[in-house]
Motif scaffolding. Structure first.
Motif, PDB file in Angstrom:
ATOM      1  N   HIS A  52      -9.474  -4.160   4.131  1.00  0.00           N
ATOM      2  CA  HIS A  52      -8.251  -4.399   4.883  1.00  0.00           C
ATOM      3  C   HIS A  52      -7.846  -5.860   4.816  1.00  0.00           C
ATOM      4  N   TYR A  96      -5.728  -5.611  10.082  1.00  0.00           N
ATOM      5  CA  TYR A  96      -6.482  -5.722  11.335  1.00  0.00           C
ATOM      6  C   TYR A  96      -6.271  -7.108  11.926  1.00  0.00           C
ATOM      7  N   GLU A 123      -2.592   1.231  10.052  1.00  0.00           N
ATOM      8  CA  GLU A 123      -2.662   2.021   8.839  1.00  0.00           C
ATOM      9  C   GLU A 123      -1.456   1.727   7.959  1.00  0.00           C
ATOM     10  N   ARG A 149     -13.710   0.071   5.895  1.00  0.00           N
ATOM     11  CA  ARG A 149     -12.608   0.113   4.935  1.00  0.00           C
ATOM     12  C   ARG A 149     -12.113  -1.292   4.618  1.00  0.00           C
ATOM     13  N   TYR A 200      -6.969  -9.025   6.984  1.00  0.00           N
ATOM     14  CA  TYR A 200      -7.325  -9.499   8.321  1.00  0.00           C
ATOM     15  C   TYR A 200      -6.447 -10.688   8.682  1.00  0.00           C
ATOM     16  N   TRP A 240      -5.503  -2.292  14.797  1.00  0.00           N
ATOM     17  CA  TRP A 240      -5.575  -1.792  13.425  1.00  0.00           C
ATOM     18  C   TRP A 240      -4.224  -1.187  13.055  1.00  0.00           C
ATOM     19  N   CYS A 288       0.889  -4.482   2.085  1.00  0.00           N
ATOM     20  CA  CYS A 288      -0.163  -3.548   2.486  1.00  0.00           C
ATOM     21  C   CYS A 288       0.321  -2.101   2.359  1.00  0.00           C
ATOM     22  N   LEU A 290      -3.085  -0.353   1.941  1.00  0.00           N
ATOM     23  CA  LEU A 290      -4.144  -1.162   2.552  1.00  0.00           C
ATOM     24  C   LEU A 290      -3.907  -1.311   4.055  1.00  0.00           C
ATOM     25  N   PRO A 291      -4.897  -1.025   4.888  1.00  0.00           N
ATOM     26  CA  PRO A 291      -4.746  -1.270   6.330  1.00  0.00           C
ATOM     27  C   PRO A 291      -4.755  -2.769   6.641  1.00  0.00           C
TER      28      PRO A 291
END
Length: 201
Positions: A122, A159, A197, A120, A124, A195, A151, A156-157
Motif C-alpha cells: 500500500h 493507509y 481500498e 497488503r 502510506y 485504510w 492508487c 493499490l490501497p
C-alpha cells in the motif's frame, strides 16, 4: 483548484522541516509526544527533521510549488511489518537522535507500527502538512488526490493515521475508512488508523 506540485529533493529539506514544524507543533499528538510549550518549541523541529530524512531517503515528499504544503509518502510492500514491531530499531533510533530521555518518541513509533496493516502492499501517507495560514484552502486535498488517482489506476490501497478529528473528516471524504478501533495513546489523544481500498474510475 490548480495547485502546482513537485517532488521535493534534498535541497528542500529545511523548507519541508519548517513547514511540518509549523503545521504540527500544536497537533494533539505532537503535544502529547513533546509536552510543554517551551520543550516542544526546542525539540519539535528535530522530530520533524528525523521524519523528513526517512522519507527523503526511502519514499517521496510532494511539495506545492509555493512551499506552503507537503505530503510524505512511503511505498510499503506486502508483509513489510511481518517481523515483531518490538524488534524494529527505527523508533529507538529516532528517539536517540531527537531526545534520548523522552520515551514517548519511541512509544509513538511502536504503537503506530503495531496497528499498521501488514498483509497488503500500500501507499502510506505518513504526514501531510499545510502552513497554518493556508489551512482550510484545499491544499491537502490537492496534494493527496493525484496519489489516490494513481492508487486507483494501479489497484493499490492507501493507509494513514489521522492525528485529529478535522483531518479524519478530510480523509473520510477522500474514501478512507477506519481500520478497526482507534489508537488511544496512554494518557493522551486518540489517533485513527485509516485504510482506503482502490476505487473504480
Amino acid at each position: 483548484m490548480g495547485v502546482a506540485i513537485r517532488t521535493a529533493g534534498e535541497g528542500d529539506r529545511e523548507l519541508v522541516v519548517r513547514l511540518l514544524d509549523e503545521a504540527f507543533r500544536d497537533d494533539p499528538v505532537s503535544v502529547w509526544v513533546l509536552p510543554g510549550e517551551e520543550y516542544r518549541r526546542a525539540r519539535h523541529a528535530g522530530l520533524m527533521a528525523a521524519f523528513t530524512d526517512i522519507v527523503l531517503a526511502d519514499g517521496r515528499v510532494d511539495l506545492t510549488e509555493d512551499g506552503t504544503a507537503c505530503a510524505l509518502w512511503l511505498s510499503v510492500p506486502a508483509d513489510d511489518h511481518a517481523a515483531d514491531p518490538a524488534e524494529d530499531e527505527s523508533p529507538a533510533r529516532i528517539r536517540e537522535a531527537v531526545d534520548p530521555g523522552n520515551e514517548r518518541i519511541e512509544l509513538i513509533g511502536r504503537l503506530t507500527a503495531g496497528v499498521h496493516p501488514a498483509d497488503r502492499a500500500h501507499a502510506y501517507l505518513w504526514m501531510i502538512g499545510v502552513a497554518p495560514q493556508r489551512q482550510g484552502e484545499g491544499l491537502g486535498t490537492a496534494l493527496i488526490a493525484p496519489v489516490l488517482d494513481r492508487c486507483d489506476r494501479e489497484g493499490l490501497p492507501a493507509y494513514l493515521e489521522a492525528s485529529n478529528a478535522r483531518s479524519r473528516n478530510l480523509y473520510e471524504r477522500l474514501g478512507f475508512e477506519l481500520t478497526g478501533r482507534p489508537l488511544d495513546l496512554p494518557d493522551g489523544p486518540r489517533m485513527w488508523p485509516m485504510w482506503r481500498e482502490p476505487q473504480a474510475r
